[in-house]
Design a protein around this motif. Structure first.
Motif, PDB file in Angstrom:
ATOM      1  N   LYS A 157      43.332  45.627  30.342  1.00 13.95           N
ATOM      2  CA  LYS A 157      44.724  45.596  29.884  1.00 13.95           C
ATOM      3  C   LYS A 157      44.917  46.505  28.681  1.00 13.95           C
ATOM      4  N   PHE A 158      43.970  46.476  27.776  1.00 12.59           N
ATOM      5  CA  PHE A 158      44.165  47.214  26.536  1.00 12.59           C
ATOM      6  C   PHE A 158      43.563  48.617  26.575  1.00 12.59           C
ATOM      7  N   ASP A 159      42.487  48.797  27.295  1.00  8.78           N
ATOM      8  CA  ASP A 159      41.910  50.151  27.292  1.00  8.78           C
ATOM      9  C   ASP A 159      42.554  51.037  28.343  1.00  8.78           C
ATOM     10  N   GLN A 160      43.171  50.429  29.366  1.00  7.95           N
ATOM     11  CA  GLN A 160      43.824  51.265  30.371  1.00  7.95           C
ATOM     12  C   GLN A 160      45.269  50.854  30.614  1.00  7.95           C
ATOM     13  N   GLY A 161      45.691  49.852  29.930  1.00 10.00           N
ATOM     14  CA  GLY A 161      47.071  49.438  30.081  1.00 10.00           C
ATOM     15  C   GLY A 161      47.380  48.772  31.410  1.00 10.00           C
ATOM     16  N   CYS A 162      46.376  48.220  32.021  1.00  6.12           N
ATOM     17  CA  CYS A 162      46.579  47.581  33.320  1.00  6.12           C
ATOM     18  C   CYS A 162      47.323  46.263  33.139  1.00  6.12           C
ATOM     19  N   GLN A 163      48.380  46.097  33.890  1.00  6.48           N
ATOM     20  CA  GLN A 163      49.269  44.953  33.719  1.00  6.48           C
ATOM     21  C   GLN A 163      48.954  43.772  34.629  1.00  6.48           C
ATOM     22  N   ALA A 164      47.977  43.932  35.469  1.00  6.14           N
ATOM     23  CA  ALA A 164      47.720  42.895  36.462  1.00  6.14           C
ATOM     24  C   ALA A 164      47.274  41.582  35.808  1.00  6.14           C
ATOM     25  N   THR A 165      47.846  40.513  36.298  1.00  6.12           N
ATOM     26  CA  THR A 165      47.413  39.185  35.868  1.00  6.12           C
ATOM     27  C   THR A 165      47.325  38.295  37.089  1.00  6.12           C
ATOM     28  N   GLU A 173      44.371  19.006  47.269  1.00  4.99           N
ATOM     29  CA  GLU A 173      43.998  18.728  48.644  1.00  4.99           C
ATOM     30  C   GLU A 173      42.559  18.257  48.741  1.00  4.99           C
ATOM     31  N   GLU A 174      42.292  17.605  49.825  1.00  9.92           N
ATOM     32  CA  GLU A 174      40.990  16.975  49.991  1.00  9.92           C
ATOM     33  C   GLU A 174      39.852  17.989  50.027  1.00  9.92           C
ATOM     34  N   PRO A 175      39.880  18.922  50.963  1.00  8.59           N
ATOM     35  CA  PRO A 175      38.917  20.008  50.764  1.00  8.59           C
ATOM     36  C   PRO A 175      39.461  20.847  49.622  1.00  8.59           C
ATOM     37  N   PRO A 176      38.696  21.029  48.582  1.00  9.26           N
ATOM     38  CA  PRO A 176      39.198  21.766  47.422  1.00  9.26           C
ATOM     39  C   PRO A 176      39.825  23.090  47.827  1.00  9.26           C
ATOM     40  N   MET A 177      40.989  23.323  47.308  1.00 11.77           N
ATOM     41  CA  MET A 177      41.714  24.540  47.634  1.00 11.77           C
ATOM     42  C   MET A 177      42.126  25.224  46.338  1.00 11.77           C
ATOM     43  N   TYR A 178      41.949  26.517  46.293  1.00  8.31           N
ATOM     44  CA  TYR A 178      42.295  27.239  45.082  1.00  8.31           C
ATOM     45  C   TYR A 178      43.439  28.209  45.369  1.00  8.31           C
ATOM     46  N   ARG A 179      44.494  28.038  44.667  1.00  6.00           N
ATOM     47  CA  ARG A 179      45.651  28.913  44.866  1.00  6.00           C
ATOM     48  C   ARG A 179      45.667  29.972  43.768  1.00  6.00           C
ATOM     49  N   THR A 180      45.564  31.201  44.189  1.00  5.90           N
ATOM     50  CA  THR A 180      45.591  32.310  43.238  1.00  5.90           C
ATOM     51  C   THR A 180      46.905  33.057  43.382  1.00  5.90           C
ATOM     52  N   THR A 181      47.622  33.161  42.306  1.00  7.59           N
ATOM     53  CA  THR A 181      48.875  33.911  42.302  1.00  7.59           C
ATOM     54  C   THR A 181      48.674  35.183  41.502  1.00  7.59           C
ATOM     55  N   TYR A 182      48.859  36.287  42.164  1.00  2.00           N
ATOM     56  CA  TYR A 182      48.682  37.586  41.509  1.00  2.00           C
ATOM     57  C   TYR A 182      50.033  38.108  41.038  1.00  2.00           C
ATOM     58  N   TYR A 183      50.031  38.669  39.859  1.00  2.00           N
ATOM     59  CA  TYR A 183      51.247  39.286  39.313  1.00  2.00           C
ATOM     60  C   TYR A 183      50.935  40.729  38.941  1.00  2.00           C
ATOM     61  N   GLY A 184      51.756  41.605  39.428  1.00  2.35           N
ATOM     62  CA  GLY A 184      51.572  43.002  39.071  1.00  2.35           C
ATOM     63  C   GLY A 184      50.400  43.629  39.789  1.00  2.35           C
ATOM     64  N   HIS A 185      50.331  44.918  39.705  1.00  5.76           N
ATOM     65  CA  HIS A 185      49.290  45.664  40.395  1.00  5.76           C
ATOM     66  C   HIS A 185      48.337  46.289  39.392  1.00  5.76           C
TER      67      HIS A 185
END
Length: 235
Positions: A157-165, A173-185
């Motif tokens: 983010k700081f050395d290249q200014g990448c905005q991705a988060t 849920e019973e079988p563990p589920m991980y929800r990943t929400t991506y913001y920006g490229h």
DNA sequence: ATGATTTGACCCTA
DNA sequence: TAGGGTCAAATCAT
């Protein structure tokens, strides 16, 4: 530095849109070609890839089109002046002194609206490494959610200014589920980790895609950093 | 020494 | 005002 995007150049934007449309058209043609040549066994990773490419083009185009209309004031004008365009927080040029409450106040106006930025969600039963270098910067307990939400930003983010988060949250849920929400490229060049993935040589010491999930605001762990991590590669 | 994580505080939006 | 996103000092790991 080559940090800021030429967001204020409408003619460049038009050109970019034009190029993206061309690219999408080419991808469409490629898809047609692939569909002809692929067998009937149903497995066509190449087409899958093309679909992803097409989605990427489409998303980018919609972002650009939207930006043309309602995102004109996305960034406060002041952030473009003499400070890194990706944040502009460190405005305390008076050196240290800090410590006073006024430095905190300087954060006013620095937050951007999340709603307007492009995002997409990926669910997975495991914490999968997406080949990017992420740095955790926060964790919050979310109302009505059993597990806390984890916040990551691109390491560059700081050395290249990448905005991705991205945000990662385990669902209930019973079988563990991980929800990943991506913001920006990602605008950073981060091919090292990606190539590591393909080499399939996790070295055991550097599986840096680690996420932590406590049970609430405080981890009830014997030691602070005893076992707060799940390795995405342990199966 | 350097970089990553933890975590409470701060700030913004609804 | 509550909930959620981010910062940054303290701490930990390499």
């Amino acid at each position: 530095m080559e940090s800021c995007w030429p967001e204020h150049l409408p003619s460049d934007r038009k050109k970019a849109i034009d190029e993206l449309m061309k690219g999408r058209e080419f991808a469409n043609q490629l898809k047609a070609v692939l569909c002809d040549s692929i067998g009937e066994d149903g497995s066509m990773p190449a087409e899958d890839l093309v679909v992803k490419i097409l989605n990427s083009f489409t998303s980018t185009l919609s972002i650009l089109n939207r930006a043309e209309t309602d995102e004109v004031s996305q960034f406060p004008a002041s952030t473009h002046v003499g400070s890194p365009c990706w944040d502009g927080r460190k405005s305390e040029d008076s050196g240290e002194s800090s410590k006073s409450t006024s430095t905190r106040k300087d954060r006013r106006g620095c937050y951007k609206r999340r709603r307007t930025s492009h995002s997409w969600i990926k669910n997975s039963p495991e914490l999968v490494d997406d080949g990017r270098a992420w740095r955790k910067y926060g964790q919050k307990v979310i109302l009505n959610a059993k597990y806390p939400r984890n916040y990551f930003r691109c390491t560059h983010k700081f050395d290249q200014g990448c905005q991705a988060t991205k945000q990662v949250q385990r669902t209930e849920e019973e079988p563990p589920m991980y929800r990943t929400t991506y913001y920006g490229h990602h605008t950073c060049k981060n091919l090292l980790k990606a190539s590591h993935l393909f080499l399939d040589a996790p070295d055991a010491t550097d599986s840096s895609m680690l996420l932590s999930f406590g049970n609430g605001r405080h981890h009830h762990l014997t030691n602070k950093q005893d076992t707060p991590f799940f390795s995405s590669f342990h199966q």
